[in-house]
Write a protein that holds these residues in place. Structure first.
Motif, short mmCIF file in Angstrom:
data_model
loop_
_atom_site.label_atom_id
_atom_site.label_comp_id
_atom_site.label_asym_id
_atom_site.label_seq_id
_atom_site.Cartn_x
_atom_site.Cartn_y
_atom_site.Cartn_z
N LEU A 144 3.98 -31.10 -66.04
CA LEU A 144 4.89 -30.03 -65.62
C LEU A 144 5.25 -30.16 -64.14
O LEU A 144 6.36 -29.84 -63.73
N SER A 145 4.29 -30.63 -63.35
CA SER A 145 4.57 -30.79 -61.92
C SER A 145 5.67 -31.82 -61.69
O SER A 145 6.37 -31.78 -60.68
N LYS A 146 5.81 -32.76 -62.63
CA LYS A 146 6.85 -33.78 -62.52
C LYS A 146 8.18 -33.32 -63.14
O LYS A 146 9.26 -33.77 -62.73
N ILE A 147 8.10 -32.42 -64.12
CA ILE A 147 9.28 -32.03 -64.89
C ILE A 147 9.95 -30.78 -64.32
O ILE A 147 11.17 -30.71 -64.23
N ASP A 148 9.14 -29.78 -63.97
CA ASP A 148 9.66 -28.49 -63.52
C ASP A 148 10.01 -28.56 -62.03
O ASP A 148 9.12 -28.72 -61.20
N PRO A 149 11.28 -28.43 -61.68
CA PRO A 149 11.68 -28.54 -60.27
C PRO A 149 11.11 -27.43 -59.39
O PRO A 149 11.02 -27.59 -58.17
N ASP A 150 10.71 -26.33 -60.00
CA ASP A 150 10.17 -25.21 -59.21
C ASP A 150 8.65 -25.21 -59.15
O ASP A 150 8.05 -24.40 -58.46
N TRP A 151 8.04 -26.14 -59.88
CA TRP A 151 6.57 -26.15 -59.98
C TRP A 151 5.91 -26.33 -58.62
O TRP A 151 4.96 -25.62 -58.27
N SER A 152 6.41 -27.26 -57.84
CA SER A 152 5.77 -27.55 -56.55
C SER A 152 5.85 -26.34 -55.62
O SER A 152 4.90 -26.06 -54.87
N ASN A 153 6.96 -25.60 -55.66
CA ASN A 153 7.08 -24.41 -54.83
C ASN A 153 6.08 -23.34 -55.23
O ASN A 153 5.42 -22.72 -54.39
N ARG A 154 5.96 -23.14 -56.53
CA ARG A 154 5.04 -22.11 -57.02
C ARG A 154 3.59 -22.51 -56.76
O ARG A 154 2.75 -21.67 -56.38
N ALA A 155 3.29 -23.80 -56.96
CA ALA A 155 1.92 -24.28 -56.70
C ALA A 155 1.60 -24.16 -55.21
O ALA A 155 0.48 -23.81 -54.83
N SER A 156 2.60 -24.45 -54.39
CA SER A 156 2.40 -24.36 -52.94
C SER A 156 2.07 -22.93 -52.51
O SER A 156 1.23 -22.71 -51.63
N GLU A 157 2.73 -21.96 -53.14
CA GLU A 157 2.45 -20.56 -52.81
C GLU A 157 0.99 -20.21 -53.11
O GLU A 157 0.34 -19.52 -52.33
N VAL A 158 0.49 -20.70 -54.24
CA VAL A 158 -0.90 -20.45 -54.60
C VAL A 158 -1.83 -21.13 -53.60
O VAL A 158 -2.82 -20.53 -53.13
N GLN A 159 -1.53 -22.38 -53.25
CA GLN A 159 -2.37 -23.12 -52.30
C GLN A 159 -2.42 -22.42 -50.95
O GLN A 159 -3.49 -22.33 -50.33
N ILE A 160 -1.28 -21.91 -50.51
CA ILE A 160 -1.23 -21.21 -49.21
C ILE A 160 -2.10 -19.96 -49.24
O ILE A 160 -2.87 -19.69 -48.31
N LEU A 161 -2.00 -19.20 -50.32
CA LEU A 161 -2.79 -17.97 -50.43
C LEU A 161 -4.28 -18.27 -50.49
O LEU A 161 -5.09 -17.58 -49.86
N VAL A 162 -4.66 -19.30 -51.27
CA VAL A 162 -6.08 -19.67 -51.36
C VAL A 162 -6.59 -20.15 -50.01
O VAL A 162 -7.69 -19.79 -49.57
N SER A 163 -5.79 -20.97 -49.32
CA SER A 163 -6.19 -21.49 -48.02
C SER A 163 -6.37 -20.36 -47.00
O SER A 163 -7.31 -20.36 -46.21
N LYS A 164 -5.46 -19.39 -47.04
CA LYS A 164 -5.54 -18.27 -46.10
C LYS A 164 -6.80 -17.44 -46.37
O LYS A 164 -7.52 -17.06 -45.43
N LEU A 165 -7.07 -17.15 -47.64
CA LEU A 165 -8.26 -16.38 -47.98
C LEU A 165 -9.52 -17.13 -47.58
O LEU A 165 -10.47 -16.55 -47.05
N SER A 166 -9.50 -18.45 -47.78
CA SER A 166 -10.65 -19.28 -47.39
C SER A 166 -10.87 -19.23 -45.89
O SER A 166 -12.00 -19.08 -45.41
N ARG A 167 -9.78 -19.36 -45.12
CA ARG A 167 -9.91 -19.31 -43.65
C ARG A 167 -10.42 -17.95 -43.18
O ARG A 167 -11.25 -17.86 -42.27
N ASP A 168 -9.93 -16.88 -43.82
CA ASP A 168 -10.35 -15.54 -43.43
C ASP A 168 -11.84 -15.31 -43.71
O ASP A 168 -12.52 -14.57 -42.97
N CYS A 169 -12.32 -15.90 -44.80
CA CYS A 169 -13.71 -15.71 -45.20
C CYS A 169 -14.68 -16.62 -44.44
O CYS A 169 -15.88 -16.31 -44.33
N PHE A 170 -14.18 -17.73 -43.94
CA PHE A 170 -15.07 -18.76 -43.39
C PHE A 170 -15.96 -18.27 -42.24
O PHE A 170 -17.16 -18.57 -42.22
N PRO A 171 -15.43 -17.53 -41.25
CA PRO A 171 -16.30 -17.14 -40.13
C PRO A 171 -17.55 -16.39 -40.58
O PRO A 171 -18.65 -16.65 -40.09
N ALA A 172 -17.38 -15.44 -41.51
CA ALA A 172 -18.54 -14.67 -41.98
C ALA A 172 -19.53 -15.55 -42.73
O ALA A 172 -20.75 -15.47 -42.53
N VAL A 173 -19.00 -16.39 -43.63
CA VAL A 173 -19.88 -17.26 -44.41
C VAL A 173 -20.55 -18.30 -43.50
O VAL A 173 -21.72 -18.64 -43.68
#
Length: 203
Positions: A144-173
């Motif tokens: 699907l990542s190769k077929i769906d032209p919007d897949w990369s954009n949607r996946a990128s949004e998820v990656q950005i959100l996960v990365s941000k949450l990870s960065r926010d949590c890292f100092p405490a952990v």
């Protein structure tokens, strides 16, 4: 039990819920409760459900029931559901159901092309022949990542959100672990908790 037996069992459960509705202040079962009954049977009842709807059974369904059916089909339906969903979209006398049917039909209409294109990929064929559900799931997503032209954009949004949450949590952990956990390790642990070990979210 056959798929038809499972489908009938689901319908019987919902009929029981409807009978009990006379005892509840809230009235008829909700669309969500109907969907929950159907999804307990996973993929197995999709085919008999589509066959049943194709006979015109949807014309007799109340909106709370039909809404739950369409919700289920939005998860487990196939392109075979598109014609009957189009009929519901055009003829069912409740605008919310018409809109819901159109949205699901529009999405399902893309499946034929997507599945056909995915099957042409060698790594998908290899995964399918392996009978390994995890390998098939990964191959399907990569296809699907190769077929769906919007897949990369949607996946990128998820990656950005996960990365941000990870960065926010890292100092405490990091302080909690006295520096023994890296940022990559924390991100991997976050992904596992969010998508693989959901029980931890409920504790």
């Amino acid at each position: 039990m056959t798929a038809q037996d499972d489908y009938q069992a689901a319908l019987n459960t919902i009929a029981g819920m409807e009978n009990d509705s006379t005892k509840r202040v809230t009235g008829y079962p909700t669309k969500g409760s109907v969907t929950a009954v159907f999804t307990k049977y996973g993929n197995s009842i999709a085919a008999p459900m589509i066959d049943d709807l194709s006979t015109g059974a949807w014309k007799e369904q109340p909106s709370w029931m039909l809404g739950g059916i369409i919700d289920y089909l939005s998860i487990y339906g196939t392109s075979a559901a598109v014609p009957v969903l189009r009929n519901i979209e055009k003829e069912y006398p409740v605008s919310d159901i018409q809109t819901q049917a159109k949205q699901v039909a529009d999405h399902m209409a893309t499946l034929d092309v997507a599945v056909s294109e995915a099957r042409k990929l060698d790594f998908v064929q290899t995964a399918l022949s392996s009978d390994d559900a995890n390998a098939i799931a990964k191959a399907g997503l990569l296809a699907l990542s190769k077929i769906d032209p919007d897949w990369s954009n949607r996946a990128s949004e998820v990656q950005i959100l996960v990365s941000k949450l990870s960065r926010d949590c890292f100092p405490a952990v990091n302080e909690l672990a006295s520096g023994k956990v890296s940022q990559d390790q924390l991100k991997n642990a976050l992904i596992e908790i969010l998508f693989e070990d959901k029980d931890h979210l409920e504790t």
